[in-house]
Structure formats: C-alpha cells, structure tokens
Design a protein around this motif. Structure first.
Motif, PDB file in Angstrom:
ATOM      1  N   ASP A 294      17.184  64.064  15.540  1.00  0.00           N
ATOM      2  CA  ASP A 294      16.398  63.763  16.742  1.00  0.00           C
ATOM      3  C   ASP A 294      16.688  64.833  17.781  1.00  0.00           C
ATOM      4  OD1 ASP A 294      14.964  60.975  16.765  1.00  0.00           O
ATOM      5  OD2 ASP A 294      16.816  60.735  15.625  1.00  0.00           O
ATOM      6  N   SER A 295      15.645  65.362  18.421  1.00  0.00           N
ATOM      7  CA  SER A 295      15.864  66.394  19.451  1.00  0.00           C
ATOM      8  C   SER A 295      14.937  66.148  20.636  1.00  0.00           C
ATOM      9  CB  SER A 295      15.607  67.774  18.867  1.00  0.00           C
ATOM     10  OG  SER A 295      14.362  67.825  18.209  1.00  0.00           O
ATOM     11  N   TYR A 296      15.508  66.341  21.813  1.00  0.00           N
ATOM     12  CA  TYR A 296      14.791  66.103  23.078  1.00  0.00           C
ATOM     13  C   TYR A 296      15.001  67.295  23.988  1.00  0.00           C
ATOM     14  CZ  TYR A 296      14.760  61.333  21.353  1.00  0.00           C
ATOM     15  OH  TYR A 296      14.566  60.218  20.584  1.00  0.00           O
ATOM     16  N   LEU A 297      14.085  67.449  24.951  1.00  0.00           N
ATOM     17  CA  LEU A 297      14.256  68.530  25.920  1.00  0.00           C
ATOM     18  C   LEU A 297      13.769  68.057  27.284  1.00  0.00           C
ATOM     19  CD1 LEU A 297      11.143  69.536  26.247  1.00  0.00           C
ATOM     20  CD2 LEU A 297      11.660  70.848  24.190  1.00  0.00           C
ATOM     21  N   VAL A 298      14.110  68.838  28.307  1.00  0.00           N
ATOM     22  CA  VAL A 298      13.639  68.547  29.669  1.00  0.00           C
ATOM     23  C   VAL A 298      12.666  69.653  30.045  1.00  0.00           C
ATOM     24  CG1 VAL A 298      14.266  68.244  32.094  1.00  0.00           C
ATOM     25  CG2 VAL A 298      15.804  67.412  30.277  1.00  0.00           C
ATOM     26  N   GLU A 299      11.382  69.247  30.271  1.00  0.00           N
ATOM     27  CA  GLU A 299      10.367  70.207  30.736  1.00  0.00           C
ATOM     28  C   GLU A 299      10.141  69.921  32.211  1.00  0.00           C
ATOM     29  OE1 GLU A 299       6.643  70.196  28.640  1.00  0.00           O
ATOM     30  OE2 GLU A 299       5.620  71.255  30.278  1.00  0.00           O
ATOM     31  N   SER A 300      10.464  70.909  33.061  1.00  0.00           N
ATOM     32  CA  SER A 300      10.346  70.693  34.502  1.00  0.00           C
ATOM     33  C   SER A 300       8.916  70.269  34.855  1.00  0.00           C
ATOM     34  CB  SER A 300      10.702  71.977  35.250  1.00  0.00           C
ATOM     35  OG  SER A 300      10.089  71.959  36.520  1.00  0.00           O
ATOM     36  N   PRO A 301       8.751  69.087  35.484  1.00  0.00           N
ATOM     37  CA  PRO A 301       7.403  68.632  35.855  1.00  0.00           C
ATOM     38  C   PRO A 301       6.687  69.635  36.769  1.00  0.00           C
ATOM     39  CG  PRO A 301       8.990  66.849  36.117  1.00  0.00           C
ATOM     40  CD  PRO A 301       9.781  68.105  35.859  1.00  0.00           C
ATOM     41  N   GLN A 302       7.459  70.388  37.571  1.00  0.00           N
ATOM     42  CA  GLN A 302       6.829  71.352  38.503  1.00  0.00           C
ATOM     43  C   GLN A 302       6.453  72.643  37.760  1.00  0.00           C
ATOM     44  OE1 GLN A 302       9.930  70.029  39.030  1.00  0.00           O
ATOM     45  NE2 GLN A 302       9.272  68.433  40.450  1.00  0.00           N
ATOM     46  N   THR A 303       7.478  73.267  37.109  1.00  0.00           N
ATOM     47  CA  THR A 303       7.229  74.624  36.578  1.00  0.00           C
ATOM     48  C   THR A 303       6.862  74.609  35.091  1.00  0.00           C
ATOM     49  OG1 THR A 303       9.481  74.884  35.803  1.00  0.00           O
ATOM     50  CG2 THR A 303       9.062  75.443  38.125  1.00  0.00           C
ATOM     51  N   HIS A 304       7.025  73.458  34.407  1.00  0.00           N
ATOM     52  CA  HIS A 304       6.811  73.342  32.956  1.00  0.00           C
ATOM     53  C   HIS A 304       7.780  74.221  32.163  1.00  0.00           C
ATOM     54  CE1 HIS A 304       3.475  70.692  33.472  1.00  0.00           C
ATOM     55  NE2 HIS A 304       2.980  71.519  34.376  1.00  0.00           N
ATOM     56  N   GLU A 305       8.847  74.675  32.832  1.00  0.00           N
ATOM     57  CA  GLU A 305       9.890  75.453  32.144  1.00  0.00           C
ATOM     58  C   GLU A 305      10.761  74.470  31.356  1.00  0.00           C
ATOM     59  OE1 GLU A 305      12.693  76.838  34.942  1.00  0.00           O
ATOM     60  OE2 GLU A 305      13.802  78.133  33.547  1.00  0.00           O
ATOM     61  N   ILE A 306      11.235  74.918  30.158  1.00  0.00           N
ATOM     62  CA  ILE A 306      12.171  74.090  29.377  1.00  0.00           C
ATOM     63  C   ILE A 306      13.574  74.429  29.898  1.00  0.00           C
ATOM     64  CG2 ILE A 306      12.988  73.432  27.096  1.00  0.00           C
ATOM     65  CD1 ILE A 306      10.039  73.061  27.163  1.00  0.00           C
ATOM     66  N   THR A 307      14.239  73.455  30.509  1.00  0.00           N
ATOM     67  CA  THR A 307      15.513  73.771  31.175  1.00  0.00           C
ATOM     68  C   THR A 307      16.732  73.216  30.441  1.00  0.00           C
ATOM     69  OG1 THR A 307      15.242  71.747  32.462  1.00  0.00           O
ATOM     70  CG2 THR A 307      14.427  73.809  33.461  1.00  0.00           C
ATOM     71  N   ASP A 308      16.548  72.189  29.581  1.00  0.00           N
ATOM     72  CA  ASP A 308      17.702  71.542  28.929  1.00  0.00           C
ATOM     73  C   ASP A 308      17.265  71.039  27.564  1.00  0.00           C
ATOM     74  OD1 ASP A 308      17.378  70.456  32.022  1.00  0.00           O
ATOM     75  OD2 ASP A 308      19.342  71.366  31.606  1.00  0.00           O
ATOM     76  N   PHE A 309      18.295  70.770  26.705  1.00  0.00           N
ATOM     77  CA  PHE A 309      18.008  70.358  25.334  1.00  0.00           C
ATOM     78  C   PHE A 309      19.138  69.495  24.827  1.00  0.00           C
ATOM     79  CE2 PHE A 309      16.297  70.786  21.120  1.00  0.00           C
ATOM     80  CZ  PHE A 309      17.389  70.840  20.275  1.00  0.00           C
ATOM     81  N   CYS A 310      18.855  68.484  24.052  1.00  0.00           N
ATOM     82  CA  CYS A 310      19.928  67.733  23.395  1.00  0.00           C
ATOM     83  C   CYS A 310      19.430  67.259  22.031  1.00  0.00           C
ATOM     84  CB  CYS A 310      20.406  66.566  24.248  1.00  0.00           C
ATOM     85  SG  CYS A 310      19.201  65.294  24.554  1.00  0.00           S
ATOM     86  N   SER A 311      20.381  67.078  21.112  1.00  0.00           N
ATOM     87  CA  SER A 311      20.007  66.674  19.748  1.00  0.00           C
ATOM     88  C   SER A 311      21.164  65.932  19.094  1.00  0.00           C
ATOM     89  CB  SER A 311      19.658  67.919  18.915  1.00  0.00           C
ATOM     90  OG  SER A 311      20.756  68.811  18.867  1.00  0.00           O
ATOM     91  N   PHE A 312      20.811  65.040  18.165  1.00  0.00           N
ATOM     92  CA  PHE A 312      21.829  64.342  17.386  1.00  0.00           C
ATOM     93  C   PHE A 312      21.278  64.059  15.996  1.00  0.00           C
ATOM     94  CE2 PHE A 312      19.664  60.297  17.990  1.00  0.00           C
ATOM     95  CZ  PHE A 312      19.151  60.339  19.283  1.00  0.00           C
ATOM     96  N   ALA A 330      25.233  55.493  12.626  1.00  0.00           N
ATOM     97  CA  ALA A 330      25.929  56.428  13.510  1.00  0.00           C
ATOM     98  C   ALA A 330      25.055  57.639  13.809  1.00  0.00           C
ATOM     99  CB  ALA A 330      27.245  56.869  12.875  1.00  0.00           C
ATOM    100  N   ALA A 331      25.050  58.034  15.091  1.00  0.00           N
ATOM    101  CA  ALA A 331      24.405  59.273  15.529  1.00  0.00           C
ATOM    102  C   ALA A 331      25.509  60.270  15.825  1.00  0.00           C
ATOM    103  CB  ALA A 331      23.575  59.024  16.781  1.00  0.00           C
ATOM    104  N   TYR A 332      25.313  61.521  15.405  1.00  0.00           N
ATOM    105  CA  TYR A 332      26.331  62.562  15.637  1.00  0.00           C
ATOM    106  C   TYR A 332      25.734  63.617  16.547  1.00  0.00           C
ATOM    107  CZ  TYR A 332      29.380  60.751  11.970  1.00  0.00           C
ATOM    108  OH  TYR A 332      30.230  59.960  11.220  1.00  0.00           O
ATOM    109  N   SER A 333      26.398  63.864  17.683  1.00  0.00           N
ATOM    110  CA  SER A 333      25.948  64.901  18.607  1.00  0.00           C
ATOM    111  C   SER A 333      25.847  66.223  17.864  1.00  0.00           C
ATOM    112  CB  SER A 333      26.952  65.019  19.753  1.00  0.00           C
ATOM    113  OG  SER A 333      26.552  66.038  20.633  1.00  0.00           O
ATOM    114  N   TYR A 334      24.744  66.969  18.097  1.00  0.00           N
ATOM    115  CA  TYR A 334      24.501  68.210  17.348  1.00  0.00           C
ATOM    116  C   TYR A 334      24.572  69.365  18.347  1.00  0.00           C
ATOM    117  CZ  TYR A 334      22.499  70.807  13.355  1.00  0.00           C
ATOM    118  OH  TYR A 334      22.277  71.680  12.292  1.00  0.00           O
ATOM    119  N   TYR A 335      23.426  69.962  18.772  1.00  0.00           N
ATOM    120  CA  TYR A 335      23.480  71.035  19.773  1.00  0.00           C
ATOM    121  C   TYR A 335      22.842  70.541  21.072  1.00  0.00           C
ATOM    122  CZ  TYR A 335      25.046  74.078  16.056  1.00  0.00           C
ATOM    123  OH  TYR A 335      25.797  74.622  15.035  1.00  0.00           O
TER     124      TYR A 335
END
Ligand SMILES: CNCCCN(C)c1ncc(F)c(N2CC(C(=O)NCc3cnc4ccccn34)C2)n1
Length: 409
Positions: A294-312, A330-335
C-alpha cells in the motif's frame, strides 16, 4: 526440577555446537570476519575481486544423493503454490513458536519478479523420488548505493529448509548454489538479513510494533496487558481517528511514478546504504498492489506538488495453536518520505489507513528516520532484532540503524 535444568543445558550445548558449525561455513566466505572488527585500516569496498566468468563453476553444487535442484518458475500457478505451501509450513517463526510468516502467493510473485529478475535465482530442492519441494532460496537483482558507490547486488531472501530436514547441512550448499548462479550473471555482491547473528552485521536494527487491534494481540499472546492497565483502558490508549488528517493525502496512482521517484531518490541520499531506485523500480516496488503493498502520498491542494510519501507491505503471520484466531494481520513500514508534512503526522495517517484496512499491528524497524516517531506514535519495542549483511563488501564501520535506507521484504 532437575530435568528442566538438564534440558536447558542440552539446548545451550546444541546452540553452541550449531554456532561453531555455522561460523565454520561463514569463515570460508568473503564476509567481514569477527577478527577484523575494529581494524579500520581495511578499506571500504569489495573483499574479493570478481572471478573471470570462464572460471565460475559451470555446474551446480552436489546435493545429498536423494535430492535434486529445481528452478521455481513463479509464473506457474502450480510452482508458486508449492513454494507458498513450503514457506507457510516451514518458514521463520518467533522464538516461542507462536507465529510463522505467511507470505501470500501474490506477495511472493511481487517480491521475486522485480525489473531484471533471473528465474534461475529462484532455486528449489526436491526429493528425487517424490518430487516434493523441501527447500528454497532466492535472489533478486538490485542496485544498492553504499556511500557514493552504486553496486549491482543480489538481495538474498526466503531461505527455507523443511522442518524435517534441518541440521542436514542443506543451507550452506544452497547458499553456495545461489552465490554461484549470481556469479554467473557477473554480480559479486549481495545483501541479506537474518534474525540471527552471523559474521558480521553491517547494521543491527530493532523491530517496533504499534498495536491497532490490542484486544486480538493480547488474546493471541503477541502482546501483554500493561501493568495497572485494563483492557478497556488499553483499547482507548491505541484508538485512532476514523479519517486521515493531512490535506491532500491520497493513494499513489501510476501517473505519480516520476514525481515519487524524484522525491524518494532525493530523500534516500542522506543514508549510507540505500537502493538506487529508478522509475521502473518505483513502479514495481511502490505502486500499490491490493493485499501486497500500500502506498500513499501528499499532493499539495494549492500547488499540486507531491511533497510526502509513505508505504507499508502486507505480511500476515499464521497464529500457531490458538482456538479463536488463525492469522495475525501485520503491516510492515516500507519507504516513507516527508518534506512538508511532519513525519509524525504522515506516519499517524499511515496508522489510520492501516487500521481502516483491518490490520492488527503495524511493524517498523528503527531504520532511516523512524526513530523520530516510534515512541510518540505509541510503538513498543519488539523482541526481534534484524541484522543486515553485505556479502563480499566491507564497510569501514558498523552502521547505526538510522544510517540504513534499505528495507528488505
Ligand atoms: C527482511 N526479511 C525479514 C523477514 C523476516 N522478518 C520480517 C523478521 N525477521 C526477524 C524478526 F525478528 C522479525 N520480527 C518481526 C517482529 C515480530 O513481529 N515478531 C513476532 C512475530 C510475529 N510473527 C512472526 C513470524 C516470525 C518471527 C516473529 N514473528 C520480529 N521479522
């Protein structure tokens, strides 16, 4: 009574014996030797030079006569199932034999078929007569950077010998055979992990666990009720919001691969050992696969820039011998990468989505910057240590776990 003392003494003798034997093998291999620890005059880099390909042993090592080598084609449903069944019944257990890893078939196909994989590195051992698969070991190619040097390595994993064939000394010949097949592809370094100490860890990490379903974890013996804690107080302690809190937090999609690759490459530069991911690697290792990664990211609502990422990643464990539950989810933190959102807030959102997906526990190693959120997000230290090893590559010093930017599956 007496028999308990004798039993524990016998176990200690057995362990010390196998320790002596085990180092007997590893003392013959190009790995950091215990005797070299502290000798900082030894240069960082390969321990032995590559062998001319013409001099690499062309035929497989000899197995005991009743066994034969086989190549496990993970594309084949039948072969993949044989590997799955072998691991499900015979792979890594905790020290008290209460849990055993239960890697799924989809997970194994994902883990073993990254860009540039070699089918010949998916090695099985069969009984000649019955054709039963009784042992397994794998390698996958990976570009790993050590400080400023990018090295083509094999990531070795899933070494498993059937419980009934332990102490037949199959593991050393399987390690030699996967090494030989890696050498045949002109690759001379490897990376692997183990819960046991071998010569010589490049780093040693601690596992941390964040309860998501404390009642089940206590019922199955994974965790214990804290002193002066009631069950209802414990459930309240680990309660999480129903929704994530970071604006712009969303699932990673295929069109995000270039931006996530840039973000991750830049973030991993700070670590001494880290994968040298390109877009192909990110597409394979970090694009979400239901029930696997599973992988998620943060896309800035203002600039649409990808600023952060998390995955497990999803790695369930079979619960051995419990009436009410058979599987620990169990979920294991990845990058994980944080450049705008505080890492603590990002990881709390990861916990929230893991809870939404009905995981029982969220595991993390104290690698990268994980130390900065573990305690505050109510992770507890685990009993398992994970030792990282490099084959035929010496580092000047043993690394702190925070200098490691590599997570193996
Ligand atoms: C990179 N390749 C690692 C594969 C093996 N990995 C993930 C591993 N290697 C050594 C460990 F110490 C470990 N731990 C996870 C922590 C944990 O959850 N401990 C309780 C538990 C639940 N289920 C199991 C199954 C087996 C062992 C412990 N188990 C400790 N994980």
């Amino acid at each position: 009574g007496n028999e308990v003392a004798i039993d524990s003494l016998a176990r200690k003798v057995q362990e010390s014996l196998s320790l002596a034997k085990r180092h007997k093998f590893w003392e013959t291999q190009p790995v950091g030797q215990f005797k070299d620890l502290g000798d900082s005059s030894l240069p960082e880099g390969p321990i032995e030079p590559p062998t001319p390909l013409s001099e690499v042993k062309q035929e497989p090592y000899n197995l005991p006569s009743q066994y034969e080598w086989t190549t496990c084609d993970m594309d084949s449903e039948e072969m993949c199932n044989e590997v799955y069944v072998l691991l499900t019944n015979n792979y890594v257990e905790d020290d008290e034999n209460m849990f055993r890893f239960n890697y799924s078939k989809e997970f194994l196909r994902w883990a073993l078929r990254p860009p540039g994989f070699y089918r010949s590195w998916h090695i099985g051992v069969r009984v000649k007569t019955s054709k039963k698969l009784v042992a397994f070991i794998t390698g996958v190619p990976a570009r790993i950077r050590v400080r400023d040097t990018v090295v083509m390595m094999a990531e070795i994993n899933f070494l498993c010998v059937h419980k009934k064939l332990r102490s037949k000394r199959l593991a050393p010949v399987m390690i030699k055979e996967v090494t030989r097949r890696v050498h045949m592809e002109n690759i001379w370094q490897a990376a692997y992990t183990a819960g046991v100490v071998l010569p010589t860890p490049v780093s040693t990490c601690q596992y941390w666990h964040r309860s998501l379903n404390p009642k089940k974890l206590i019922d199955v013996g994974f965790s214990r009720l804290g002193a002066r804690m009631t069950m209802s107080r414990t459930i309240k302690l680990y309660k999480l919001p129903d929704q994530t809190v970071t604006p712009g937090f969303r699932k990673m999609e295929p069109h995000d691969v270039p931006a996530v690759t840039r973000l991750l490459r830049n973030y991993l530069k700070q670590f001494v050992v880290a994968p040298d991911f390109d877009e192909n690697d990110v597409e394979h290792w970090l694009l979400r696969k239901e029930g696997v990664i599973d992988s998620y990211l943060v896309e800035s609502p203002q600039t649409h820039e990808i600023t952060d990422f998390c995955s497990f990643y999803t790695l369930p464990s079979s619960i051995l011998g419990n009436q009410n539950h058979t599987t620990l989810k169990a979920a294991y933190s990845y990058y994980n990468v944080s450049t705008k959102t505080p890492l603590i807030q990002l990881m709390n959102d990861a916990l929230i989505v893991a809870k939404q997906k009905d995981f029982d526990v969220f595991n993390a190693l104290d690698v990268m910057q994980n130390d900065s959120f573990l305690k505050e997000l109510k992770f507890g230290p685990g009993d398992g240590k994970l030792h990282y090893y490099l084959y035929n590559y010496r580092t000047k010093h043993v690394l702190r776990s925070s200098e490691l930017g590599l997570v193996l599956l």
